[in-house]
Design a protein around this motif. Structure first.
Motif, PDB file in Angstrom:
ATOM      1  N   ILE A   1       0.848  -1.212   0.000  1.00 54.27           N
ATOM      2  CA  ILE A   1       0.000   0.000   0.000  1.00 54.27           C
ATOM      3  C   ILE A   1       0.876   1.252   0.000  1.00 54.27           C
ATOM      4  O   ILE A   1       0.588   2.236  -0.689  1.00 54.27           O
ATOM      5  CB  ILE A   1      -0.935   0.004   1.230  1.00 54.27           C
ATOM      6  CG1 ILE A   1      -1.995  -1.106   1.099  1.00 54.27           C
ATOM      7  CG2 ILE A   1      -1.619   1.361   1.381  1.00 54.27           C
ATOM      8  CD1 ILE A   1      -2.936  -0.929  -0.081  1.00 54.27           C
ATOM      9  N   GLU A   2       1.974   1.220   0.773  1.00 56.17           N
ATOM     10  CA  GLU A   2       2.877   2.378   0.813  1.00 56.17           C
ATOM     11  C   GLU A   2       3.497   2.633  -0.554  1.00 56.17           C
ATOM     12  O   GLU A   2       3.582   3.778  -1.012  1.00 56.17           O
ATOM     13  CB  GLU A   2       3.982   2.136   1.856  1.00 56.17           C
ATOM     14  CG  GLU A   2       3.479   2.146   3.290  1.00 56.17           C
ATOM     15  CD  GLU A   2       4.589   1.877   4.281  1.00 56.17           C
ATOM     16  OE1 GLU A   2       5.691   1.487   3.852  1.00 56.17           O
ATOM     17  OE2 GLU A   2       4.366   2.061   5.493  1.00 56.17           O
ATOM     18  N   TYR A   3       3.924   1.561  -1.235  1.00 56.72           N
ATOM     19  CA  TYR A   3       4.517   1.714  -2.559  1.00 56.72           C
ATOM     20  C   TYR A   3       3.469   2.122  -3.587  1.00 56.72           C
ATOM     21  O   TYR A   3       3.764   2.863  -4.527  1.00 56.72           O
ATOM     22  CB  TYR A   3       5.215   0.429  -2.986  1.00 56.72           C
ATOM     23  CG  TYR A   3       6.512   0.202  -2.264  1.00 56.72           C
ATOM     24  CD1 TYR A   3       7.605   1.022  -2.495  1.00 56.72           C
ATOM     25  CD2 TYR A   3       6.638  -0.812  -1.310  1.00 56.72           C
ATOM     26  CE1 TYR A   3       8.799   0.840  -1.814  1.00 56.72           C
ATOM     27  CE2 TYR A   3       7.826  -0.996  -0.627  1.00 56.72           C
ATOM     28  CZ  TYR A   3       8.902  -0.168  -0.885  1.00 56.72           C
ATOM     29  OH  TYR A   3      10.082  -0.346  -0.201  1.00 56.72           O
ATOM     30  N   LEU A   4       2.255   1.654  -3.404  1.00 57.99           N
ATOM     31  CA  LEU A   4       1.151   2.052  -4.283  1.00 57.99           C
ATOM     32  C   LEU A   4       0.907   3.550  -4.170  1.00 57.99           C
ATOM     33  O   LEU A   4       0.797   4.261  -5.183  1.00 57.99           O
ATOM     34  CB  LEU A   4      -0.117   1.280  -3.907  1.00 57.99           C
ATOM     35  CG  LEU A   4      -1.410   1.698  -4.608  1.00 57.99           C
ATOM     36  CD1 LEU A   4      -1.330   1.431  -6.106  1.00 57.99           C
ATOM     37  CD2 LEU A   4      -2.613   0.976  -3.995  1.00 57.99           C
ATOM     38  N   THR A   5       0.866   4.043  -2.936  1.00 55.30           N
ATOM     39  CA  THR A   5       0.651   5.477  -2.705  1.00 55.30           C
ATOM     40  C   THR A   5       1.779   6.307  -3.296  1.00 55.30           C
ATOM     41  O   THR A   5       1.537   7.331  -3.950  1.00 55.30           O
ATOM     42  CB  THR A   5       0.547   5.746  -1.186  1.00 55.30           C
ATOM     43  OG1 THR A   5      -0.529   4.978  -0.640  1.00 55.30           O
ATOM     44  CG2 THR A   5       0.292   7.220  -0.923  1.00 55.30           C
ATOM     45  N   GLU A   6       3.024   5.852  -3.074  1.00 58.40           N
ATOM     46  CA  GLU A   6       4.176   6.580  -3.605  1.00 58.40           C
ATOM     47  C   GLU A   6       4.155   6.596  -5.131  1.00 58.40           C
ATOM     48  O   GLU A   6       4.477   7.610  -5.759  1.00 58.40           O
ATOM     49  CB  GLU A   6       5.473   5.936  -3.113  1.00 58.40           C
ATOM     50  CG  GLU A   6       6.722   6.693  -3.571  1.00 58.40           C
ATOM     51  CD  GLU A   6       8.008   5.980  -3.205  1.00 58.40           C
ATOM     52  OE1 GLU A   6       9.081   6.481  -3.572  1.00 58.40           O
ATOM     53  OE2 GLU A   6       7.929   4.913  -2.572  1.00 58.40           O
ATOM     54  N   ALA A   7       3.768   5.484  -5.735  1.00 60.88           N
ATOM     55  CA  ALA A   7       3.719   5.390  -7.196  1.00 60.88           C
ATOM     56  C   ALA A   7       2.678   6.344  -7.772  1.00 60.88           C
ATOM     57  O   ALA A   7       2.908   6.993  -8.805  1.00 60.88           O
ATOM     58  CB  ALA A   7       3.416   3.956  -7.618  1.00 60.88           C
ATOM     59  N   ILE A   8       1.535   6.445  -7.111  1.00 59.82           N
ATOM     60  CA  ILE A   8       0.494   7.370  -7.573  1.00 59.82           C
ATOM     61  C   ILE A   8       0.988   8.805  -7.489  1.00 59.82           C
ATOM     62  O   ILE A   8       0.808   9.610  -8.416  1.00 59.82           O
ATOM     63  CB  ILE A   8      -0.801   7.190  -6.738  1.00 59.82           C
ATOM     64  CG1 ILE A   8      -1.405   5.809  -6.991  1.00 59.82           C
ATOM     65  CG2 ILE A   8      -1.810   8.284  -7.077  1.00 59.82           C
ATOM     66  CD1 ILE A   8      -2.586   5.485  -6.095  1.00 59.82           C
ATOM     67  N   LYS A   9       1.639   9.152  -6.380  1.00 57.51           N
ATOM     68  CA  LYS A   9       2.180  10.502  -6.217  1.00 57.51           C
ATOM     69  C   LYS A   9       3.221  10.803  -7.291  1.00 57.51           C
ATOM     70  O   LYS A   9       3.257  11.910  -7.838  1.00 57.51           O
ATOM     71  CB  LYS A   9       2.799  10.662  -4.827  1.00 57.51           C
ATOM     72  CG  LYS A   9       1.795  10.671  -3.691  1.00 57.51           C
ATOM     73  CD  LYS A   9       2.501  10.823  -2.352  1.00 57.51           C
ATOM     74  CE  LYS A   9       1.502  10.862  -1.195  1.00 57.51           C
ATOM     75  NZ  LYS A   9       2.191  10.975   0.123  1.00 57.51           N
ATOM     76  N   THR A  10       4.057   9.822  -7.585  1.00 58.65           N
ATOM     77  CA  THR A  10       5.095  10.009  -8.612  1.00 58.65           C
ATOM     78  C   THR A  10       4.477  10.268  -9.975  1.00 58.65           C
ATOM     79  O   THR A  10       4.894  11.176 -10.702  1.00 58.65           O
ATOM     80  CB  THR A  10       6.010   8.768  -8.678  1.00 58.65           C
ATOM     81  OG1 THR A  10       6.640   8.583  -7.417  1.00 58.65           O
ATOM     82  CG2 THR A  10       7.068   8.939  -9.760  1.00 58.65           C
ATOM     83  N   ALA A  11       3.476   9.478 -10.332  1.00 57.36           N
ATOM     84  CA  ALA A  11       2.811   9.651 -11.627  1.00 57.36           C
ATOM     85  C   ALA A  11       2.147  11.023 -11.718  1.00 57.36           C
ATOM     86  O   ALA A  11       2.216  11.691 -12.765  1.00 57.36           O
ATOM     87  CB  ALA A  11       1.775   8.550 -11.837  1.00 57.36           C
ATOM     88  N   LEU A  12       1.547  11.465 -10.633  1.00 56.70           N
ATOM     89  CA  LEU A  12       0.899  12.778 -10.618  1.00 56.70           C
ATOM     90  C   LEU A  12       1.915  13.892 -10.770  1.00 56.70           C
ATOM     91  O   LEU A  12       1.676  14.875 -11.484  1.00 56.70           O
ATOM     92  CB  LEU A  12       0.105  12.957  -9.320  1.00 56.70           C
ATOM     93  CG  LEU A  12      -1.152  12.086  -9.159  1.00 56.70           C
ATOM     94  CD1 LEU A  12      -1.748  12.250  -7.767  1.00 56.70           C
ATOM     95  CD2 LEU A  12      -2.189  12.441 -10.227  1.00 56.70           C
ATOM     96  N   ARG A  13       3.074  13.750 -10.100  1.00 62.11           N
ATOM     97  CA  ARG A  13       4.127  14.757 -10.232  1.00 62.11           C
ATOM     98  C   ARG A  13       4.653  14.820 -11.659  1.00 62.11           C
ATOM     99  O   ARG A  13       5.045  15.887 -12.144  1.00 62.11           O
ATOM    100  CB  ARG A  13       5.281  14.445  -9.267  1.00 62.11           C
ATOM    101  CG  ARG A  13       5.009  14.755  -7.820  1.00 62.11           C
ATOM    102  CD  ARG A  13       6.307  14.822  -7.022  1.00 62.11           C
ATOM    103  NE  ARG A  13       7.026  13.551  -7.065  1.00 62.11           N
ATOM    104  CZ  ARG A  13       6.883  12.575  -6.171  1.00 62.11           C
ATOM    105  NH1 ARG A  13       6.057  12.736  -5.153  1.00 62.11           N
ATOM    106  NH2 ARG A  13       7.576  11.473  -6.273  1.00 62.11           N
ATOM    107  N   GLN A  14       4.655  13.682 -12.323  1.00 61.45           N
ATOM    108  CA  GLN A  14       5.128  13.628 -13.706  1.00 61.45           C
ATOM    109  C   GLN A  14       4.073  14.052 -14.710  1.00 61.45           C
ATOM    110  O   GLN A  14       4.340  14.146 -15.916  1.00 61.45           O
ATOM    111  CB  GLN A  14       5.595  12.203 -14.032  1.00 61.45           C
ATOM    112  CG  GLN A  14       6.809  11.759 -13.235  1.00 61.45           C
ATOM    113  CD  GLN A  14       7.167  10.297 -13.461  1.00 61.45           C
ATOM    114  OE1 GLN A  14       6.386   9.532 -14.044  1.00 61.45           O
ATOM    115  NE2 GLN A  14       8.347   9.896 -13.017  1.00 61.45           N
TER     116      GLN A  14
END
Length: 261
Positions: free
Chosen positions: A186-199
């Motif tokens: 779940i933590e990596y899922l959240t981080e991945a979503i944030k990364t995609a949004l930043r990009q």
């Protein structure tokens, strides 16, 4: 008798020679899962007096690796600054200090393929120290290899072969090695979503799955997520459905969004 004396001298010499490990997790994320091989390799070069690992607690993948290495007795140093070179500076300073106050420190094992460490290597070699470099494939400066020589340069994934125990010490069930628990996922899922949004990219399932793989070496897809009840997710979408039901994320079609947003 002569052979016994030579063996005794070799052991005594090895005991006197001190080894220092200095690893930059940001540059060698593939070190995850290979900490015991690293320690065995270092012990074959002498007595290990320094086992320093540098990480940034702002990055969950680095924290995941740090937690694993910490269990092996590594000294994990958090360098939470956002500067790209902050960990480099701290590692270099600590290494120079260690060498300056420990004359018996003869061998430095450096985990990084970054050319920024060239100055440190020049200093260590000038002082008569043996420098061994481990780097990650695809992220190493060719000039760095020339600086230490082919005999003292290795890729991280070669560690099992170097210690000669790849078949003896690795757990027979490789699925157990490549696993993360549900909360970590779940933590990596959240981080991945944030990364995609930043990009500025769409948070579709496929992209989020790829970002999770990039940020966690032990995440090999939904089947590598341990649910704690001996079951596995049959698909990535099933994992997402569980995260949605738990209120961790929300989805709209094939796109994912953070609950707080």
């Amino acid at each position: 008798m002569a052979h016994a004396n030579q063996s005794s001298k070799k052991q005594t010499s090895q005991q006197k020679n001190s080894v220092g490990i200095f690893a930059d997790i940001q540059n060698v994320s593939s070190i995850k899962g290979k900490g015991h091989f690293l320690l065995e390799f270092a012990q074959s070069n002498g007595r290990i007096d320094f086992k320093n690992v540098y990480y940034n607690s702002h990055y969950l993948n680095q924290v995941c690796t740090k937690n694993e290495l910490e269990l092996l007795g590594m000294k994990c140093v958090d360098v939470p600054e956002h500067s790209n070179n902050s960990a480099d500076y701290r590692l270099i300073a600590d290494c120079v200090k260690a060498v300056a106050f420990n004359p018996s420190l003869k061998t430095i094992i450096l985990f990084s393929g970054d050319w920024d460490y060239a100055g440190l290597i020049y200093i260590l070699k000038y002082l008569g120290k043996k420098v061994i470099i481990f780097a990650q494939r695809g992220s190493v400066s060719p000039n760095l290899i020339k600086l230490v020589g082919n005999d003292n340069f290795h890729f991280v994934d070669e560690l099992p072969q170097l210690v000669g125990n790849s078949n003896k010490t690795q757990p027979p069930n490789t699925d157990l090695v490549s696993q993360i628990n549900y909360n970590e996922a779940i933590e990596y899922l959240t981080e991945a979503i944030k990364t995609a949004l930043r990009q500025g990219k769409l948070t579709v399932f496929g992209r989020i799955d790829r970002l999770m793989r990039q940020r966690c070496a032990n995440y090999k897809g939904c089947s590598s997520i341990s649910t704690g009840d001996c079951k596995k997710f049959k698909s990535f979408s099933q994992f997402i459905d569980a995260a949605v039901n738990d209120g961790k994320v929300r989805k709209q079609g094939q796109e994912l969004f953070l609950v707080e947003l």
